[in-house]
Every structure is written in structure tokens, then in C-alpha cells.
Design a protein around this motif. Sequence first.
Motif, PDB file in Angstrom:
ATOM      1  N   PHE A   1      47.615  80.197  59.130  1.00  0.00           N
ATOM      2  CA  PHE A   1      48.307  81.015  60.130  1.00  0.00           C
ATOM      3  C   PHE A   1      49.776  81.195  59.735  1.00  0.00           C
ATOM      4  O   PHE A   1      50.347  82.275  59.900  1.00  0.00           O
ATOM      5  CB  PHE A   1      48.190  80.394  61.520  1.00  0.00           C
ATOM      6  CG  PHE A   1      46.825  80.543  62.134  1.00  0.00           C
ATOM      7  CD1 PHE A   1      46.100  81.723  61.960  1.00  0.00           C
ATOM      8  CD2 PHE A   1      46.258  79.524  62.880  1.00  0.00           C
ATOM      9  CE1 PHE A   1      44.836  81.872  62.517  1.00  0.00           C
ATOM     10  CE2 PHE A   1      45.000  79.665  63.439  1.00  0.00           C
ATOM     11  CZ  PHE A   1      44.281  80.837  63.252  1.00  0.00           C
ATOM     12  N   VAL A   2      50.388  80.131  59.210  1.00  0.00           N
ATOM     13  CA  VAL A   2      51.753  80.250  58.691  1.00  0.00           C
ATOM     14  C   VAL A   2      51.779  81.217  57.517  1.00  0.00           C
ATOM     15  O   VAL A   2      52.675  82.067  57.401  1.00  0.00           O
ATOM     16  CB  VAL A   2      52.293  78.871  58.268  1.00  0.00           C
ATOM     17  CG1 VAL A   2      53.640  79.011  57.561  1.00  0.00           C
ATOM     18  CG2 VAL A   2      52.438  77.962  59.489  1.00  0.00           C
ATOM     19  N   ALA A   3      50.780  81.105  56.631  1.00  0.00           N
ATOM     20  CA  ALA A   3      50.690  82.023  55.496  1.00  0.00           C
ATOM     21  C   ALA A   3      50.536  83.468  55.962  1.00  0.00           C
ATOM     22  O   ALA A   3      51.103  84.395  55.363  1.00  0.00           O
ATOM     23  CB  ALA A   3      49.516  81.627  54.600  1.00  0.00           C
ATOM     24  N   ALA A   4      49.780  83.670  57.051  1.00  0.00           N
ATOM     25  CA  ALA A   4      49.601  85.021  57.587  1.00  0.00           C
ATOM     26  C   ALA A   4      50.918  85.588  58.105  1.00  0.00           C
ATOM     27  O   ALA A   4      51.214  86.776  57.912  1.00  0.00           O
ATOM     28  CB  ALA A   4      48.552  85.007  58.698  1.00  0.00           C
ATOM     29  N   VAL A   5      51.713  84.744  58.764  1.00  0.00           N
ATOM     30  CA  VAL A   5      53.024  85.198  59.256  1.00  0.00           C
ATOM     31  C   VAL A   5      53.910  85.602  58.086  1.00  0.00           C
ATOM     32  O   VAL A   5      54.585  86.649  58.118  1.00  0.00           O
ATOM     33  CB  VAL A   5      53.689  84.088  60.097  1.00  0.00           C
ATOM     34  CG1 VAL A   5      55.132  84.460  60.436  1.00  0.00           C
ATOM     35  CG2 VAL A   5      52.892  83.835  61.378  1.00  0.00           C
TER      36      VAL A   5
ATOM     37  N   LEU B   1      40.688  81.352  61.878  1.00  0.00           N
ATOM     38  CA  LEU B   1      39.778  81.250  63.016  1.00  0.00           C
ATOM     39  C   LEU B   1      38.490  80.537  62.621  1.00  0.00           C
ATOM     40  O   LEU B   1      37.951  79.726  63.390  1.00  0.00           O
ATOM     41  CB  LEU B   1      39.462  82.644  63.560  1.00  0.00           C
ATOM     42  CG  LEU B   1      38.451  82.719  64.705  1.00  0.00           C
ATOM     43  CD1 LEU B   1      38.940  81.919  65.905  1.00  0.00           C
ATOM     44  CD2 LEU B   1      38.186  84.171  65.099  1.00  0.00           C
ATOM     45  N   SER B   2      37.996  80.816  61.408  1.00  0.00           N
ATOM     46  CA  SER B   2      36.764  80.155  60.963  1.00  0.00           C
ATOM     47  C   SER B   2      36.954  78.647  60.885  1.00  0.00           C
ATOM     48  O   SER B   2      36.026  77.883  61.194  1.00  0.00           O
ATOM     49  CB  SER B   2      36.328  80.711  59.600  1.00  0.00           C
ATOM     50  OG  SER B   2      37.154  80.233  58.557  1.00  0.00           O
TER      51      SER B   2
ATOM     52  N   ALA C   1      46.174  75.811  60.571  1.00  0.00           N
ATOM     53  CA  ALA C   1      47.610  75.992  60.827  1.00  0.00           C
ATOM     54  C   ALA C   1      48.324  76.516  59.588  1.00  0.00           C
ATOM     55  O   ALA C   1      49.184  77.409  59.677  1.00  0.00           O
ATOM     56  CB  ALA C   1      48.227  74.669  61.281  1.00  0.00           C
ATOM     57  N   LEU C   2      47.968  75.989  58.417  1.00  0.00           N
ATOM     58  CA  LEU C   2      48.603  76.437  57.173  1.00  0.00           C
ATOM     59  C   LEU C   2      48.353  77.911  56.914  1.00  0.00           C
ATOM     60  O   LEU C   2      49.260  78.654  56.511  1.00  0.00           O
ATOM     61  CB  LEU C   2      48.090  75.600  55.995  1.00  0.00           C
ATOM     62  CG  LEU C   2      48.573  74.152  55.915  1.00  0.00           C
ATOM     63  CD1 LEU C   2      47.885  73.424  54.775  1.00  0.00           C
ATOM     64  CD2 LEU C   2      50.090  74.099  55.727  1.00  0.00           C
TER      65      LEU C   2
END
Length: 719
Positions: A669-673, A383-384, A666-667
Motif C-alpha cells: 500500500f505504501v508502494a502504491a502511494v 487486498l489479496s 502495508a508495504l
Amino acid sequence: MALEDQKIRADTSLIQSNGIDVSKKKPKVKYPKHVFLIVGNEFCERFSYYGMRTVLVLYARNFLQFDEDTSTVVFHAFTFLAYFFPLVGGIIADSYWGKYKTILYLSLLYVLGHVVKTIAAIPYIPSNAAHITLSVFGLLFIAVGTGGIKPCVSSFGGDQFHPSQERYISQFFAMFYFSINAGALLSKFVTPMFRADMDCYPGMSGHLYDECYAMAFGIPGLLMLVALVFFVAGTKYYTNVPLKGSVFWKFCKCVYSALSNKWKSRNSEHPKEKHWVDYAQASDVMKQDTKYVLRILLLFTPLPFFWALFDQQGSRWTFQALHLDGYWGKMLIKPDQMDVVNPLLIITLIPVCEFGFYPLLRFFKINFGPLRRMTAGLLLAGLSFILTAILQFNIDSGITPLPAADQFSVRVINMAPCDVTMMSSNVHFDSLTVKATEVSGTKELFLSVGDPLTFSFATCAGNGNVINRTVTGRGEMIDVMIFGTEGQSVAESVIQTKRLENGMATVRFLNADEGKEYSVMSVGEKLSAPPGIRSDPLEVPKGLSLFMVTDNITNLQVLNGSYEAKPAGVYTIVLEGGNFYQLTDINPNTINIAWMIPQYLVLTIGEVFLSITGLEFSYTQAPPSMKAVVSSFWLLTVAFGNLIVLVIAEVSLIERQAHEFILFAALIFVAAVIFIFLAKRYKVVKENEFVKDNSDTSDEAKLNEETNGETRQSNSTEI
């Protein structure tokens, strides 16, 4: 910056792991006052490291003349090495030199690195290749030095206490980590002042002399020398723990033998093991502990993406700050000083979370356990960077486009007493009419160097009086001024495109009165303005400034006026017939630097959720004999995060910086998933589930102590 309760729990574990029940008997042992030398050493070393790193990316860009992508690569390559070498330093300290000699020898290399780096920043060295070569060796020595001593200093301080001095140990670590944050905060604020505010080379001009990087690197280097003096001063008082071998090395051997034996037995008829680690030539306890560590490491795999975003505060975010108005009221915040915001927010948010937010969630029975906090930290980092991208889009909308090296542009300034209509083979300039005392809107229309602009126009006198002109350039923006009583004179001058980065603006005066020699006085400087020629550039502060124009022949004052300048703007003041016209050549910074605070705030909250929680979680989930190993891998996640940025910046596939910020968001967010998936499959281990190996209990105190040191060191330097 370490959590106090985490530190106390870790220190308590250190005491208990020695098998000493301090509640039964506490022998009177003198307080080891020489630990204050270690505290002073750490303050100076952290000042040294962060002070140098704070100005590094601007040094690479402004002094070494690298582009922003290459400067970013330099910054993150250095940070990668600084967080890779703790692994090497820990192995050397445990297996070969011991902590004292490791700190001493690598500190000497550290000082040498600062000396080489400072010499590299001296502008009188004639070759840029020499500057670059010396910088590379200086940064390498510093990275090896700071990384190598990172896992040693805090744990070496802990070695100076008797296990019964539990309260004193807690006090020591409180002082130790206060010194870390004090040194880091002070250096991040002060070192940019040495860079930008000191005039080290009066009378000299050029990019090598514009800023004082020799002082900005020299002062941190001097502090590192003082740190070494502090450390050596306590030599005869130190307690040195005997070498007992590196557990990390034993862990690597266990993994290697397991993989090797697994491969060798792939066609064997012997019964297959349930887990590939069981093929290792090691004790059952070592195999079991290795499995625990591997489960944690699997959970760690998405975490480098967090550090890839986090450490861009010192690179990409610094470059972003260059395009913002740094004034907070009358105080100017330099681009590299914005790095102070993160630690300032940390010291505020840690107590807020620990004593306010987390207890409130527990009161309402809301489950916000360690893995959920870490997931939130990853998401907040993404988000940041969305906020960062939004800010960058707004910055880009106000940036003046510049021609490439194989392009040029032409702006027509008509100071003739009549409108001028141009004729040209170029469709954009053919039939272009520029009204009197106005300028054409062609400044951002880029032409090819191989296709010079040829045009003609009729003067105000008419009667077929035509002026022909051919203009070309290379990577330049060119002003063509038409002036004179009948528009019969034409003058060319190059627009200055370099913007100041010190909060000042640039103003030049252009005399459109044919046959008049003027002198201009403004902000205490006197400039010469011959007809049709731009004056020398003048640095002016933000706000309204006055100027006075004098005729050099009659010595009479012909004009008094004022102009308004904004940070980093480039302006031309056209003087004509007792009047003046202010032109904006290069757009100023109009967005205030305070708009970066939301992205800093969101990222710092994410850091509190992920980094501090992750350190504590991995500490509690690691078996007693492997806590130092897990700490080493934690530091490696920081190293590999910087490696990710290095690769993306080096490839340079994305032209717009805002799009790169979106890519990183985006990267992660994928890592968070991926992390959520791994976290759901992870089974939390309780402390009493770990298998105890009596043969290794003599090593546990040292291992736990080193873990405390390495873990807190990582926490302090990155948080």
C-alpha cells in the motif's frame, strides 16, 4: 501468458524497424519448420522449471528439515537468481557467444543442475549436509541455466523467419506461448503427484522416504534433457544473427560515464549541464534515450513489492494450504497443486478484460489508462494479502498449540470407575478433579522441562491407597492414563504431534483394560494393543472408518465400532470395558482449501492490471534502441521482489504468519502511494517523439526482436 494484440503490435514493430515495407512485396519464403523444435524445447523447459520449483519449498521443509522461514528463503533465493541471470544471459548472447551457443551451453548446465538436484534428493545418501550441499549447487546451476536462456529462446525463434513472414511470426509466437503455459500448467499439476503419490521406497520409514522427491525432480530433469535434444536436432537448419554488442552494456557505460564526469566536474568552472546524463561520453541520441529509460526505471521502483507478494504463491501460500482441508468433493488437491489456480485464472481473465471489461470502460468513457491499471494492480495485491491474513487468523484459531523444545504438557485420561482428584505442588494440577471416562483440559498447559510434574491421587478403593507419580518430557505432549478396576494402574504415553500432509488422518488405539491383550483391525490393517500402551499409528482416510477389537487370548471379538477422521487430524481411540472413546490429540484441518480462491482471484486480477499493462506500457514508452534494456530491468523487478521476501523471512522478526501477511499488505500500500506520486509526475511519451539515429537503425530490428522475446518470456513465466 502473452496478450495476443500486444504480441501482434510488437511483431509489427519488429518488421517496420527493419525498414521493410511488407505491403509492397512479399517474397515467397519457405516456412521454417525447424521452429517446431524450438516450440517443443520451450514446452519441455517450462515443464522442467515449474515442475521443479513447484515442489521446492516442501522439499526444503520436509526433506532437508529446514523450518518454514528457511525454506521460504531457499525458494525466493532461487527465484531471485532465476530472474537475475537473464540480464547476464542477454549480455553474453549479444556480445560473446550469440544466442545459439548461449542456449546450448547454458542448457547443458541446466541439465547438469537437474542431475545434481535429483541426486541430492536420493535418501540413501548418508549425510544431510551432503543433501544440502548438492541441493545448493543443483539449484544454482538450474538458476543460471533457466535465467541465462530466458531472453534468448523466443527471440532466437523469431530469427528463423524472414521479415516478410509477418503472419507466420505471429503464428509462431502464439504456438510458443501456448507451449509455455501448457508446460507450466501440466507440470504444476503433475509434479506434486510424483512427490506425494508414488511409493518409491517400499518398506522404508522416516522423513527421507515419506515422499518421492527424487522422482519429482528427476522427471523435470528428464524433460530438460528432452528439451536440449529438441534444440540440438535443428542445429544445421538454424539462422544465426551476427553479434552486434549489448545495448544494455552501452546503457550502463553511458550512465557510468555521466556519473563519473559529473563527479569530476563538481568543482569545475565550466558551465553546468542541465541534466546529469548530459555529462556522459556518448552520442546525443544515446543520452536522450538513456533519459527516457531512467524515467521509466524511476516509475518501476515500487514494482518489486508487487512481485514480493506475487511469488509467495509458491512459498507462504503453499505452507498455508498445508493447514487446509484439500478435498474438493472426492478429489484431493495437494498444497503445492494450488499453484495451478493462478495460470488457470489468467487464461480466463485476460480475454475477459481485453474483450469485455476494458471495452466496456471505454464505451462509458471511463479513464482506466495504463498507469491507473498498474495502481489498481498494486492495491489489489495488497487486498489479496489482507484476505490471506484473514484466512490465516481463522486457521490459527483451530491449530493445536505445541510445546517448545524446553517445555512439555500433560493430559490426564481417567478410565477408572470413579472420579480422581489430584494433589500436586503445581498450582494448575493441585485439586484438579478428572471425572470417570473423561480427560483433563491441561493438554495445552505448558510446563518447564526443568520443573517436572509430581502429583498423587487416591485410588477408588480409598483407605489411604495413594499413587505417586512424576512426569517430565522435552518438547512432548504426554498422556497419563489412570485405569484398572480401582484406578490403581497408571500408564504414560507420548501423543503423536506430527500431522500427515497427504489428506489422511492418524489414529492410534489405547487399551485401558488391565490384563487384556487386544488386536485391532481397521482399514485393512491389524494392530496390537497391549494394556496401557498406544498402538502403532494408522493412516486413515477422511470420513467414517470401522474397526474391530479381538481378545488375543480367547480369540473372541469384544468390540465393533467406528470413528470419524478429518484431514491431518491425530486421534486416540481409548478401548475400555467393551466401550470406546475417541479423543482428538491434534486438531484436523477443518477449513476447506477452496477458501484460498478469493485471494488467488484478487491477486490474479491485480496481475492482469499491473504485469501485462506494465509490460506493454514500458515497451511503448521505451525508445526503439532501448526496448531490450527496459525489458531487462522489468525482469530485475521480479528478482528484487523475491529479494525482499528473502530478507524479511531471514530476519524472522514476526512470529505469527498472519501478521507477516499484514506487513506485506502495508508495504505494498505504501508502494502504491509512491507509485501514484510518480505516475502523476510522469509525462507519457508518444512514439513519434523519439529521436531517430540513422547510424543505429541496423541494430533496431534485433533490439526490438529481443525485447519481444524477453518481454513475452517474462509475461508468460510470471502470469
